[in-house]
Design a protein around this motif. Structure first.
Motif, PDB file in Angstrom:
ATOM      1  N   ALA A   1      -2.535  11.423 -10.035  1.00 43.46           N
ATOM      2  CA  ALA A   1      -3.305  12.614  -9.664  1.00 43.46           C
ATOM      3  C   ALA A   1      -2.446  13.866  -9.848  1.00 43.46           C
ATOM      4  N   GLY A   2      -1.154  13.759  -9.511  1.00 39.31           N
ATOM      5  CA  GLY A   2      -0.250  14.889  -9.686  1.00 39.31           C
ATOM      6  C   GLY A   2      -0.046  15.250 -11.144  1.00 39.31           C
ATOM      7  N   ALA A   3      -0.264  14.285 -12.035  1.00 40.59           N
ATOM      8  CA  ALA A   3      -0.165  14.543 -13.466  1.00 40.59           C
ATOM      9  C   ALA A   3      -1.457  15.123 -14.031  1.00 40.59           C
ATOM     10  N   GLY A   4      -2.448  15.328 -13.149  1.00 33.37           N
ATOM     11  CA  GLY A   4      -3.705  15.933 -13.570  1.00 33.37           C
ATOM     12  C   GLY A   4      -4.690  14.962 -14.194  1.00 33.37           C
ATOM     13  N   LEU A   5      -4.486  13.658 -13.952  1.00 35.42           N
ATOM     14  CA  LEU A   5      -5.374  12.660 -14.540  1.00 35.42           C
ATOM     15  C   LEU A   5      -6.438  12.205 -13.564  1.00 35.42           C
ATOM     16  N   THR A   6      -7.553  11.787 -14.097  1.00 34.57           N
ATOM     17  CA  THR A   6      -8.547  11.073 -13.314  1.00 34.57           C
ATOM     18  C   THR A   6      -8.256   9.576 -13.456  1.00 34.57           C
TER      19      THR A   6
ATOM     20  N   HIS B   1       0.815  -1.215   0.000  1.00 33.53           N
ATOM     21  CA  HIS B   1       0.000   0.000   0.000  1.00 33.53           C
ATOM     22  C   HIS B   1       0.850   1.267   0.000  1.00 33.53           C
ATOM     23  N   HIS B   2       2.124   1.162   0.348  1.00 35.92           N
ATOM     24  CA  HIS B   2       3.000   2.331   0.209  1.00 35.92           C
ATOM     25  C   HIS B   2       3.134   2.685  -1.265  1.00 35.92           C
ATOM     26  N   ARG B   3       3.334   1.671  -2.093  1.00 38.05           N
ATOM     27  CA  ARG B   3       3.427   1.928  -3.523  1.00 38.05           C
ATOM     28  C   ARG B   3       2.070   2.335  -4.102  1.00 38.05           C
ATOM     29  N   ALA B   4       1.008   1.752  -3.601  1.00 37.47           N
ATOM     30  CA  ALA B   4      -0.317   2.133  -4.100  1.00 37.47           C
ATOM     31  C   ALA B   4      -0.587   3.615  -3.846  1.00 37.47           C
ATOM     32  N   ASP B   5      -0.214   4.106  -2.671  1.00 36.86           N
ATOM     33  CA  ASP B   5      -0.348   5.541  -2.389  1.00 36.86           C
ATOM     34  C   ASP B   5       0.519   6.357  -3.337  1.00 36.86           C
ATOM     35  N   ALA B   6       1.742   5.881  -3.577  1.00 31.54           N
ATOM     36  CA  ALA B   6       2.660   6.588  -4.470  1.00 31.54           C
ATOM     37  C   ALA B   6       2.095   6.648  -5.887  1.00 31.54           C
ATOM     38  N   HIS B   7       1.522   5.550  -6.339  1.00 28.65           N
ATOM     39  CA  HIS B   7       0.951   5.510  -7.687  1.00 28.65           C
ATOM     40  C   HIS B   7      -0.229   6.459  -7.814  1.00 28.65           C
ATOM     41  N   ARG B   8      -1.085   6.454  -6.815  1.00 33.16           N
ATOM     42  CA  ARG B   8      -2.243   7.353  -6.855  1.00 33.16           C
ATOM     43  C   ARG B   8      -1.794   8.817  -6.867  1.00 33.16           C
TER      44      ARG B   8
END
Length: 238
Positions: free
Chosen positions: A184-189, A173-180
């Motif tokens: 999101a930081g790239a402006g994607l949904t 889940h550390h990586r899952a948070d990083a991926h999200r």
């Protein structure tokens, strides 16, 4: 290549392989209690330790959806006034049985040696210790899903295999948070992310950002311990 990028498929192979091969045993657990699997099947190691706050729940279920109708109907979970989800007494009993089932199967599966020189269970206590330290380090860099999962709940008589299986589940889940955070930081949904092809340059950028955000958790242990983790997990059946 970053260490986070190197270790990610190894962790996924070991943990996802463990869960997939435990499927029939887990089905027997749920049949015994007369309920259908719910969020406790994926998050038991965190839910047994603490309620899952609303932001953590949203983060942890963003890819799978958050319909909790079954959990409420079966009396497995309840929600408090702040939107946090917690196990009921019945839910806790089921979650404990799930954890025990996965841990018992891990002990059996990881002791198999297709090649006699493979370490089998001998390496599991050390791997559990290293992953436990990673979970401590990750409190500084993890997002809401990770903070709901770690530290994990472990019964007093937990075997090394149960400890490692639960800790690996939380570590992912550390990586899952990083991926999200990366997409999101790239402006994607999420919908926009899902239509990106594997060859899309933007997807490669998101994966690079994910690795960068995931990397700090591994820097809290020594290079030698990182090598131990990569080699030790790589030697486990999965």
């Amino acid at each position: 290549m970053s260490y986070a990028a190197l270790i990610r498929p190894v962790i996924d192979r070991v943990y996802v392989g463990l869960r997939n091969t435990a499927r029939e045993r887990l089905r027997a657990v749920y049949d015994r209690y007369g309920v259908r699997p719910g969020f406790e099947s994926s998050f038991y190691f965190g839910l047994l330790a603490r309620p899952m706050a609303a932001d953590s729940f949203a983060a942890a279920t963003i890819y799978s959806g958050s319909d909790m109708t079954v959990e409420l109907e079966q009396g497995i979970a309840e929600i408090d006034a702040d939107g946090a989800w917690r196990l009921t007494d019945r839910g806790r009993e089921v979650a404990l049985a799930v954890q025990r089932c996965v841990g018992d199967w891990a002990e059996e599966l990881w002791d198999r040696k297709p090649i006699e020189t493979m370490p089998g269970l001998a390496v599991v206590p050390r791997l559990a210790d290293v992953v436990g330290r990673l979970l401590e380090v990750g409190q500084a860099s993890g997002g809401p899903a990770f903070r709901a999962m770690a530290p994990v709940y472990e019964p007093p008589d937990a075997t090394a295999a149960l400890r490692l299986s639960s800790r690996l589940g939380a570590l992912r889940h550390h990586r899952a948070d990083a991926h999200r955070a990366a997409w999101a930081g790239a402006g994607l949904t999420l919908a926009q992310l899902r239509v990106l092809s594997p060859q899309d340059p933007q997807r490669h950028t998101i994966e690079s950002s994910t690795n960068r955000l995931d990397e700090p958790i591994y820097l809290g242990v020594s290079a030698r311990e990182r090598d131990e983790l990569l080699a030790g997990l790589g030697a486990l059946p999965g």
